[in-house]
Design an enzyme around this catalytic site. Sequence first.
Site, short mmCIF file in Angstrom:
data_model
loop_
_atom_site.label_atom_id
_atom_site.label_comp_id
_atom_site.label_asym_id
_atom_site.label_seq_id
_atom_site.Cartn_x
_atom_site.Cartn_y
_atom_site.Cartn_z
N SER A 1 0.84 -1.19 0.00
CA SER A 1 0.00 0.00 0.00
C SER A 1 0.87 1.24 0.00
O SER A 1 2.03 1.21 0.44
CB SER A 1 -0.91 0.00 1.24
OG SER A 1 -1.82 1.08 1.19
N ASP A 2 0.32 2.32 -0.51
CA ASP A 2 1.02 3.60 -0.47
C ASP A 2 0.00 4.72 -0.39
O ASP A 2 -1.09 4.63 -0.95
CB ASP A 2 1.90 3.78 -1.70
CG ASP A 2 2.91 4.89 -1.48
OD1 ASP A 2 3.86 4.68 -0.68
OD2 ASP A 2 2.74 5.98 -2.04
N THR A 3 0.38 5.79 0.32
CA THR A 3 -0.49 6.94 0.51
C THR A 3 0.25 8.20 0.09
O THR A 3 1.43 8.36 0.40
CB THR A 3 -0.92 7.07 1.99
OG1 THR A 3 -1.62 5.88 2.37
CG2 THR A 3 -1.81 8.28 2.22
#
Length: 193
Positions: free
Chosen positions: A69-71
């Site tokens: 995941s990445d934000t």
Amino acid sequence: MTTPVLCLASASPRRRALLASIGVPVTVHPCDIDETPQVDESAQAYVQRLAVAKAEAAAPFTHLPILGSDTAVVVDGRILGKPANAEEGAEMLRLLSGRCHEVLTAVAVSGPEGMLSSCVTTQVTMREISADEIVAYWRTGEPADKAGGYAIQGLAAIFVKQIQGSHSAVVGLPLYETTHLLCRQGVPIWQRV
């Protein structure tokens, strides 16, 4: 201790806690990948590329399905990553002060169904943040490792006037979309963690 059913390709304690909140026991294998945005890469393409890259990078280390995941925090088309220092952290909060910005979080899950992914965009509106508050907030240490230089689930909650979208995505993992992807990969939820 419950047997892990998923490999989390991230060192983020927030993502681990969010997965625990839906009963998904994990083993953690953070992957160090280049997080430099590519030339003319949109924020959505950027976070999706990194989420997939993290999941792929952990593949040699586990037989379990893998979540990456990445934000990214985006304001005026600019991707705000983690601040390198106090000056950069203050600049980010000045940019966000009194305005609306987007938080994009991508999640990718590799497993029997191949690589599945989703990207969620949430609108966050900040109140005006004073210069003194910016300095005091940096001194807490909280913003140093957070995209956009703030943590909605922490001390910076007092700066957030409104959100439209997924609160958990702003924290680091969109739980609705994540659960859908996990179920498609056969990963059980609601286990004892």
